[in-house]
Structure formats: C-alpha cells, structure tokens
Motif scaffolding. Structure first.
Motif, mmCIF file in Angstrom:
data_model
loop_
_atom_site.group_PDB
_atom_site.id
_atom_site.type_symbol
_atom_site.label_atom_id
_atom_site.label_comp_id
_atom_site.label_asym_id
_atom_site.label_seq_id
_atom_site.Cartn_x
_atom_site.Cartn_y
_atom_site.Cartn_z
ATOM 1 N N GLY A 99 1.655 10.985 33.553
ATOM 2 C CA GLY A 99 1.428 10.789 32.127
ATOM 3 C C GLY A 99 2.674 10.550 31.315
ATOM 4 N N ARG A 100 3.820 10.397 31.968
ATOM 5 C CA ARG A 100 5.078 10.205 31.235
ATOM 6 C C ARG A 100 5.734 8.900 31.661
ATOM 7 N NH1 ARG A 100 6.745 14.970 28.861
ATOM 8 N NH2 ARG A 100 5.613 16.846 29.519
ATOM 9 N N TRP A 101 6.546 8.357 30.780
ATOM 10 C CA TRP A 101 7.322 7.178 31.123
ATOM 11 C C TRP A 101 8.738 7.319 30.581
ATOM 12 C CZ3 TRP A 101 9.028 4.435 26.820
ATOM 13 C CH2 TRP A 101 8.334 4.666 25.621
ATOM 14 N N GLN A 102 9.680 6.803 31.344
ATOM 15 C CA GLN A 102 11.088 6.868 30.966
ATOM 16 C C GLN A 102 11.733 5.515 31.201
ATOM 17 O OE1 GLN A 102 13.313 10.078 32.739
ATOM 18 N NE2 GLN A 102 15.289 9.118 32.304
ATOM 19 N N ARG A 103 12.344 4.993 30.176
ATOM 20 C CA ARG A 103 12.983 3.687 30.293
ATOM 21 C C ARG A 103 14.263 3.809 31.114
ATOM 22 N NH1 ARG A 103 14.007 -1.468 27.136
ATOM 23 N NH2 ARG A 103 12.000 -1.251 26.062
ATOM 24 N N GLU A 104 14.468 2.834 32.011
ATOM 25 C CA GLU A 104 15.643 2.843 32.878
ATOM 26 C C GLU A 104 16.517 1.615 32.704
ATOM 27 O OE1 GLU A 104 14.041 3.497 36.831
ATOM 28 O OE2 GLU A 104 14.268 5.655 36.569
ATOM 29 N N ALA A 154 7.903 -3.915 33.220
ATOM 30 C CA ALA A 154 7.007 -4.430 32.181
ATOM 31 C C ALA A 154 7.497 -5.801 31.732
ATOM 32 C CB ALA A 154 6.964 -3.472 31.001
ATOM 33 N N LEU A 155 6.544 -6.711 31.506
ATOM 34 C CA LEU A 155 6.891 -8.102 31.177
ATOM 35 C C LEU A 155 6.116 -8.593 29.959
ATOM 36 C CD1 LEU A 155 6.580 -9.657 34.765
ATOM 37 C CD2 LEU A 155 8.718 -9.050 33.599
ATOM 38 N N VAL A 156 6.789 -9.381 29.119
ATOM 39 C CA VAL A 156 6.119 -10.177 28.093
ATOM 40 C C VAL A 156 6.681 -11.585 28.154
ATOM 41 C CG1 VAL A 156 5.677 -8.235 26.522
ATOM 42 C CG2 VAL A 156 7.801 -9.546 26.291
ATOM 43 N N GLU A 157 5.875 -12.555 27.788
ATOM 44 C CA GLU A 157 6.359 -13.930 27.746
ATOM 45 C C GLU A 157 7.366 -14.085 26.615
ATOM 46 O OE1 GLU A 157 2.985 -16.505 27.429
ATOM 47 O OE2 GLU A 157 2.690 -16.551 29.601
ATOM 48 N N ALA A 158 8.482 -14.748 26.913
ATOM 49 C CA ALA A 158 9.513 -14.965 25.904
ATOM 50 C C ALA A 158 9.722 -16.447 25.607
ATOM 51 C CB ALA A 158 10.841 -14.353 26.349
ATOM 52 N N GLY A 159 8.890 -17.309 26.187
ATOM 53 C CA GLY A 159 8.967 -18.745 25.936
ATOM 54 C C GLY A 159 9.864 -19.463 26.921
ATOM 55 N N LEU A 214 0.808 -1.221 0.000
ATOM 56 C CA LEU A 214 0.000 0.000 0.000
ATOM 57 C C LEU A 214 0.844 1.275 0.000
ATOM 58 C CD1 LEU A 214 -2.633 -1.166 2.638
ATOM 59 C CD2 LEU A 214 -2.989 -0.985 0.171
ATOM 60 N N ASP A 215 2.167 1.103 -0.031
ATOM 61 C CA ASP A 215 3.091 2.240 -0.008
ATOM 62 C C ASP A 215 2.838 3.119 1.212
ATOM 63 O OD1 ASP A 215 5.194 3.850 -0.858
ATOM 64 O OD2 ASP A 215 3.918 5.097 -2.139
ATOM 65 N N LEU A 216 2.862 2.494 2.388
ATOM 66 C CA LEU A 216 2.594 3.176 3.654
ATOM 67 C C LEU A 216 3.852 3.215 4.512
ATOM 68 C CD1 LEU A 216 -0.782 1.473 4.624
ATOM 69 C CD2 LEU A 216 -0.487 3.788 3.734
ATOM 70 N N PRO A 217 3.996 4.234 5.351
ATOM 71 C CA PRO A 217 5.077 4.211 6.335
ATOM 72 C C PRO A 217 4.802 3.148 7.386
ATOM 73 C CG PRO A 217 3.652 6.089 6.722
ATOM 74 C CD PRO A 217 3.198 5.472 5.427
ATOM 75 N N ILE A 218 5.866 2.599 7.948
ATOM 76 C CA ILE A 218 5.740 1.591 8.994
ATOM 77 C C ILE A 218 6.434 2.093 10.246
ATOM 78 C CG2 ILE A 218 7.810 0.306 8.263
ATOM 79 C CD1 ILE A 218 6.256 -2.273 9.020
ATOM 80 N N TYR A 219 5.785 1.839 11.391
ATOM 81 C CA TYR A 219 6.307 2.303 12.668
ATOM 82 C C TYR A 219 6.459 1.093 13.593
ATOM 83 C CZ TYR A 219 4.858 6.824 10.857
ATOM 84 O OH TYR A 219 4.710 7.936 10.064
ATOM 85 N N GLY A 220 7.679 0.728 13.915
ATOM 86 C CA GLY A 220 7.940 -0.378 14.823
ATOM 87 C C GLY A 220 8.182 0.137 16.231
ATOM 88 N N LEU A 221 7.515 -0.469 17.212
ATOM 89 C CA LEU A 221 7.652 -0.029 18.602
ATOM 90 C C LEU A 221 7.857 -1.227 19.517
ATOM 91 C CD1 LEU A 221 5.142 2.133 17.383
ATOM 92 C CD2 LEU A 221 6.093 3.218 19.395
ATOM 93 N N SER A 222 8.608 -1.005 20.579
ATOM 94 C CA SER A 222 8.891 -2.043 21.563
ATOM 95 C C SER A 222 7.616 -2.522 22.239
ATOM 96 C CB SER A 222 9.857 -1.503 22.618
ATOM 97 O OG SER A 222 9.826 -2.284 23.796
ATOM 98 N N SER A 223 7.465 -3.822 22.344
ATOM 99 C CA SER A 223 6.311 -4.397 23.039
ATOM 100 C C SER A 223 6.297 -4.001 24.513
ATOM 101 C CB SER A 223 6.332 -5.920 22.911
ATOM 102 O OG SER A 223 6.404 -6.306 21.561
ATOM 103 N N LEU A 224 7.474 -3.824 25.101
ATOM 104 C CA LEU A 224 7.566 -3.428 26.506
ATOM 105 C C LEU A 224 7.229 -1.946 26.683
ATOM 106 C CD1 LEU A 224 10.774 -5.436 27.374
ATOM 107 C CD2 LEU A 224 8.460 -5.938 28.176
ATOM 108 N N ASP A 225 7.644 -1.123 25.725
ATOM 109 C CA ASP A 225 7.305 0.301 25.798
ATOM 110 C C ASP A 225 5.795 0.524 25.706
ATOM 111 O OD1 ASP A 225 10.012 0.810 25.956
ATOM 112 O OD2 ASP A 225 10.187 1.710 23.957
ATOM 113 N N ILE A 226 5.117 -0.350 24.971
ATOM 114 C CA ILE A 226 3.653 -0.253 24.868
ATOM 115 C C ILE A 226 3.012 -0.444 26.240
ATOM 116 C CG2 ILE A 226 1.584 -1.297 23.856
ATOM 117 C CD1 ILE A 226 3.507 -2.184 21.516
#
Length: 221
Positions: free
Chosen positions: A130-135, A111-116, A85-97
């Motif tokens: 309302g803000r978040w900062q990765r540490e 923040a946690l996600v299953e990794a198997g 579709l000739d669209l821009p793509i935006y990849g974001l961290s699952s943990l940042d979400i």
C-alpha cells in the motif's frame, strides 16, 4: 468535496472525491480536444451529484509531465476555478498518480506518460504493502532509452501509456525483466489524483501557491 482535473496527455480524467470517497469519475481519450471538453464535463459531473461549484472545498490538478498543450488546459482551468471560488489548489505529479494506483503490487515500478514525439515522461518507484516511494527524478526517454534503463534494473512493473507496438517491443526485448501491466490496470486515474489531494487537505495542508504552481515540462537531453 475535491474536484480533480487531469489533461496531462490525450487521456484525460475528472473526479469528485469527498468524505465517503469517490463520488464520480470520468476517464476518456480526448483526441486533444481537452480545451472544449474538460469544463463542460466537470459541470456535468457536478450536476450528476446535484452539487454546485460552491460545494467544492478544493481543486486538484495533475501538473505533469505530459504533453505541452494538454497540461496547460487542466492547469489553467484549475487555477481559474481556485481563483474564482477562493479554493485551495493541490498540484500533483502525473507519474506519482500512476504509482499510487500500483502500491498494492510488490517490487520495482516504472510509471510512464506520453510526452510527445515518441517520447515518455518516466519515473521509477518502489511499491508494496500500500505504499510507494519514488526512486528517480522525472526522465525524458524514447523507447530505446527506456529499454536500456529497464535492462539495468531488477524485474520491473511497467504502468502507464504505451501503444500496442511499444508494449510488444518491451516484452519481446526484455522478457525476463519487465511485467507490462494492462492498460486498464495501469490507468492514470483522476480518482487517485483527487484522493491524494483529499489526504493532503485532511492533514491540514492549505494547498499550493496559486501564482507559482506551474506544469512540469520535460526537455530532451
């Protein structure tokens, strides 16, 4: 209109986000069937809003960490749509979400996600007002390693994917150190993925390089 796709883990999600905010969102336990579910459900979501793919202005995708097979599904689908579709793509961290969804709480966040294989992708954040900062960088931890990390930190909010036994173990071993958010509150939401991508697009961000965008796979050790 941004279409967001997330198959980082067995918990999958889709969302549509436009000028007025969230237009539609699906979250479901895929039972590892994301390959046959995600594109038909994306089309159903467009149909519900009486939209065609040509109405999209971008595609957002959660790039991990997460499960090896799950990540490939959404990333491949998103890249295919962006190309076709000739669209821009935006990849974001699952943990940042996940962190973005807890920013109105206050304090330290894990923040946690299953990794198997009983392991987690994890990252630590500071959230509030309302803000978040990765540490931290992305971490690959089993339950014992996670408990050890948390024991060394101030009282920490824990959000994301935990089985009932894992939640109970964290609370039992670290009663004064953790606040484990409920599954609904700590949910990794595709709508937040879409919103973060929408904000990037509205700021003038042209998106990520389609060829070089790759999932984040964590390795033990």
């Amino acid at each position: 209109m941004i279409l967001a796709l997330d198959s980082s883990t067995a918990l999958a999600g889709l969302a549509l986000y436009g000028p007025e905010g969230i237009a539609a969102e699906f979250s479901w336990l895929s039972h590892r069937d994301q390959t046959v579910q995600i594109l038909p459900l994306a089309q159903k979501m467009l149909d519900l809003q009486k939209l065609t793919p040509q109405a999209l202005t971008g595609v957002a995708v959660a790039i991990g960490p997460g499960s090896f097979n799950g990540l490939r599904v959404a990333v491949s689908a998103a890249k295919g749509m962006a190309l076709a579709l000739d669209l821009p793509i935006y990849g974001l961290s699952s943990l940042d979400i996940i962190a973005a969804g807890q920013a109105y709480l206050d304090g330290e966040l894990c923040a946690l996600v299953e990794a198997g294989r009983g392991r987690f992708g994890a990252a630590f954040y500071r959230v509030g007002q309302g803000r978040w900062q990765r540490e931290s960088d992305d971490l690959n931890l089993d339950v014992a390693e996670l408990i050890e990390k948390l024991s060394q930190k101030p009282r920490t909010l824990v959000a994301g994917e935990l089985k009932t036994a894992q939640r109970d173990e964290l609370i039992a071993k670290l009663p004064d150190k953790v606040v484990v958010l409920s599954p609904a509150i700590g949910l990794r939401r595709a709508a937040l993925l879409a919103e973060l991508a929408w904000q990037r697009q509205q700021s003038g961000d042209k998106g990520d390089d389609l060829t070089n965008l790759q999932p984040i796979y964590l390795h033990q050790g």
